[in-house]
Design a protein around this motif. Structure first.
Motif, PDB file in Angstrom:
ATOM      1  N   UNK A  13      63.903  56.094  33.588  1.00  0.00           N
ATOM      2  CA  UNK A  13      62.902  56.819  32.814  1.00  0.00           C
ATOM      3  C   UNK A  13      61.539  56.146  32.980  1.00  0.00           C
ATOM      4  N   UNK A  14      60.511  56.962  33.136  1.00  0.00           N
ATOM      5  CA  UNK A  14      59.139  56.453  33.179  1.00  0.00           C
ATOM      6  C   UNK A  14      58.546  56.621  31.792  1.00  0.00           C
ATOM      7  N   UNK A  15      58.232  55.513  31.132  1.00  0.00           N
ATOM      8  CA  UNK A  15      57.611  55.582  29.813  1.00  0.00           C
ATOM      9  C   UNK A  15      56.127  55.942  29.946  1.00  0.00           C
ATOM     10  N   UNK A  16      55.511  56.461  28.873  1.00  0.00           N
ATOM     11  CA  UNK A  16      54.075  56.697  28.907  1.00  0.00           C
ATOM     12  C   UNK A  16      53.325  55.438  29.326  1.00  0.00           C
ATOM     13  N   UNK A  17      52.340  55.615  30.196  1.00  0.00           N
ATOM     14  CA  UNK A  17      51.499  54.501  30.604  1.00  0.00           C
ATOM     15  C   UNK A  17      50.462  54.260  29.503  1.00  0.00           C
ATOM     16  N   UNK A  18      50.438  53.057  28.997  1.00  0.00           N
ATOM     17  CA  UNK A  18      49.522  52.730  27.893  1.00  0.00           C
ATOM     18  C   UNK A  18      48.087  52.769  28.399  1.00  0.00           C
ATOM     19  N   UNK A  19      47.230  53.510  27.681  1.00  0.00           N
ATOM     20  CA  UNK A  19      45.818  53.619  28.044  1.00  0.00           C
ATOM     21  C   UNK A  19      44.977  53.401  26.794  1.00  0.00           C
ATOM     22  N   UNK A  20      44.178  52.363  26.788  1.00  0.00           N
ATOM     23  CA  UNK A  20      43.401  51.998  25.604  1.00  0.00           C
ATOM     24  C   UNK A  20      41.985  52.570  25.622  1.00  0.00           C
ATOM     25  N   UNK A  21      41.701  53.483  26.552  1.00  0.00           N
ATOM     26  CA  UNK A  21      40.375  54.064  26.661  1.00  0.00           C
ATOM     27  C   UNK A  21      40.242  55.233  25.681  1.00  0.00           C
ATOM     28  N   UNK A  22      39.469  55.091  24.618  1.00  0.00           N
ATOM     29  CA  UNK A  22      39.353  56.171  23.632  1.00  0.00           C
ATOM     30  C   UNK A  22      38.613  57.380  24.171  1.00  0.00           C
ATOM     31  N   UNK A  33      53.229  61.050  34.035  1.00  0.00           N
ATOM     32  CA  UNK A  33      53.850  62.290  34.482  1.00  0.00           C
ATOM     33  C   UNK A  33      53.910  62.348  36.006  1.00  0.00           C
ATOM     34  N   UNK A  34      52.856  61.878  36.656  1.00  0.00           N
ATOM     35  CA  UNK A  34      52.849  61.815  38.118  1.00  0.00           C
ATOM     36  C   UNK A  34      53.982  60.928  38.616  1.00  0.00           C
ATOM     37  N   UNK A  35      54.132  59.738  38.020  1.00  0.00           N
ATOM     38  CA  UNK A  35      55.201  58.826  38.422  1.00  0.00           C
ATOM     39  C   UNK A  35      56.579  59.460  38.195  1.00  0.00           C
ATOM     40  N   UNK A  36      56.729  60.178  37.079  1.00  0.00           N
ATOM     41  CA  UNK A  36      58.005  60.833  36.822  1.00  0.00           C
ATOM     42  C   UNK A  36      58.359  61.852  37.877  1.00  0.00           C
ATOM     43  N   UNK A  37      57.340  62.544  38.394  1.00  0.00           N
ATOM     44  CA  UNK A  37      57.580  63.540  39.433  1.00  0.00           C
ATOM     45  C   UNK A  37      57.850  62.909  40.793  1.00  0.00           C
ATOM     46  N   UNK A  38      57.570  61.632  40.930  1.00  0.00           N
ATOM     47  CA  UNK A  38      57.969  60.881  42.123  1.00  0.00           C
ATOM     48  C   UNK A  38      59.394  60.354  41.959  1.00  0.00           C
ATOM     49  N   UNK A  39      59.664  59.716  40.833  1.00  0.00           N
ATOM     50  CA  UNK A  39      60.981  59.108  40.606  1.00  0.00           C
ATOM     51  C   UNK A  39      62.101  60.154  40.659  1.00  0.00           C
ATOM     52  N   UNK A  40      61.827  61.390  40.214  1.00  0.00           N
ATOM     53  CA  UNK A  40      62.862  62.414  40.210  1.00  0.00           C
ATOM     54  C   UNK A  40      63.334  62.741  41.628  1.00  0.00           C
ATOM     55  N   UNK A  41      62.536  62.410  42.637  1.00  0.00           N
ATOM     56  CA  UNK A  41      62.911  62.670  44.025  1.00  0.00           C
ATOM     57  C   UNK A  41      63.712  61.530  44.644  1.00  0.00           C
ATOM     58  N   UNK A  42      63.925  60.453  43.885  1.00  0.00           N
ATOM     59  CA  UNK A  42      64.683  59.301  44.405  1.00  0.00           C
ATOM     60  C   UNK A  42      66.181  59.596  44.288  1.00  0.00           C
ATOM     61  N   UNK A 130      47.287  60.310  46.414  1.00  0.00           N
ATOM     62  CA  UNK A 130      48.338  60.064  47.410  1.00  0.00           C
ATOM     63  C   UNK A 130      48.604  58.571  47.548  1.00  0.00           C
ATOM     64  N   UNK A 131      47.545  57.766  47.653  1.00  0.00           N
ATOM     65  CA  UNK A 131      47.739  56.334  47.864  1.00  0.00           C
ATOM     66  C   UNK A 131      48.433  55.682  46.673  1.00  0.00           C
ATOM     67  N   UNK A 132      48.150  56.147  45.475  1.00  0.00           N
ATOM     68  CA  UNK A 132      48.829  55.621  44.289  1.00  0.00           C
ATOM     69  C   UNK A 132      50.334  55.809  44.409  1.00  0.00           C
ATOM     70  N   UNK A 133      50.747  56.968  44.869  1.00  0.00           N
ATOM     71  CA  UNK A 133      52.183  57.222  45.018  1.00  0.00           C
ATOM     72  C   UNK A 133      52.785  56.417  46.169  1.00  0.00           C
ATOM     73  N   UNK A 134      52.027  56.211  47.217  1.00  0.00           N
ATOM     74  CA  UNK A 134      52.510  55.334  48.291  1.00  0.00           C
ATOM     75  C   UNK A 134      52.762  53.926  47.751  1.00  0.00           C
TER      76      UNK A 134
END
Length: 289
Positions: A13-22, A33-42, A130-134
């Motif tokens: 499971x990919x937990x929410x990424x903590x973001x402290x930017x108000x 959500x992007x990471x979850x859509x990558x992990x589901x393909x593993x 794209x590079x983030x997912x790579x």
């Protein structure tokens, strides 16, 4: 792959990424959500989405919202993982001001209690993310979970979104989680999802989320159109294909339901025949006269 072997695969499971930017609180959730859509393909992991266990991981709305913005309370991945049968947990925190941002993540094994810290990754919308997912897939390999090459290619669709678009996607996802986990059967308010599509018309994630909001409101025709646009952008979008399968089920369109069940299974390197049989069972369940 047989249905039994698929069931034996561990969940991740990919937990929410903590973001402290108000100013842009949704960006962490969009990256999650992007990471979850990558992990589901593993293919080493059984399909699993954070949305399926939101209330089990965060018992109250405030637990979820304060975690997303500050990292507390801890979801207790080892204890919760053993209770919910979720072996692997990907946790992360955003940092920086202005793009590119960076995200620091760690993969926790609830069975062994081992932690694998992934290298810091850059979040830059200029390259359609794209590079983030790579980087994510390369880091998963370093943690002992390499992506097969044919699945890597499926995970690199062009996710076109500006920083404001990403923020809008994350805000819409927050609405969806809060409503689905804690809101009972009340209809989903659509403006955040429509705003996400307006801000990020080239985003698979924005159209996918709009599709699910419409589906929850039983607007199956409109949901189908949103999901189809989502799949046009990302031909291997598992969540959108699941949505199309469910639209077929709920409207009694057998061929549609079977087609999307099979196509989703193929994209996820799963058992196609087992997916078709499951769709048949759902059609029978929801279309009894």
């Amino acid at each position: 792959m047989t249905a039994s072997s698929a069931e034996s695969r561990p969940r991740c499971v990919v937990l929410p990424i903590v973001s402290r930017d108000p100013e842009a609180p949704g960006i962490g959730l969009a990256v999650h959500f992007l990471f979850g859509n990558v992990i589901v393909l593993h293919p080493a992991f059984r399909e699993f989405w954070f949305g399926w266990r939101v209330a089990a991981v965060f018992p109250s709305k405030s637990d979820l919202t304060t975690y997303c913005s500050g990292g507390e309370p801890s979801p207790g991945p080892v204890q919760t993982g053993r209770k919910e049968e979720i072996r692997f947990w990907l946790l992360g925190t955003m940092s920086g001001q202005g793009f590119p941002l960076s995200v620091q993540t760690v993969l926790v094994d609830a069975e062994t209690e081992d932690e694998c810290r992934l290298p810091e990754m850059a979040v830059d919308t200029d390259g359609a993310l794209v590079e983030l997912r790579r980087q994510l897939m390369s880091s998963m390999k370093a943690c002992g979970h390499p992506f097969p090459e044919h699945q890597q290619k499926k995970a690199l669709w062009p996710e076109e979104a500006s920083p404001a678009g990403l923020d809008a996607v994350g805000r819409a996802l927050a609405v969806f989680y809060l409503q689905s986990a804690y809101g009972g059967k009340a209809p989903v308010e659509l403006p955040p999802f429509e705003h996400a599509v307006s801000e990020a018309p080239g985003s698979f994630m924005a159209h996918d989320l709009l599709g699910w909001a419409l589906y929850r409101n039983a607007r199956h025709g409109s949901a189908r159109r949103a999901f189809l646009e989502s799949v046009r952008i990302n031909a291997h979008g598992a969540g959108a294909m699941a949505g199309l399968m469910w639209c077929g089920v709920m409207t009694g369109e057998r061929q549609e339901a079977l087609y999307w069940a099979a196509r989703k299974a193929e994209s996820c390197d799963s058992d196609i025949e087992a997916a078709r049989k499951k769709a048949e069972r759902l059609l029978e369940k929801y279309n009894r006269s």
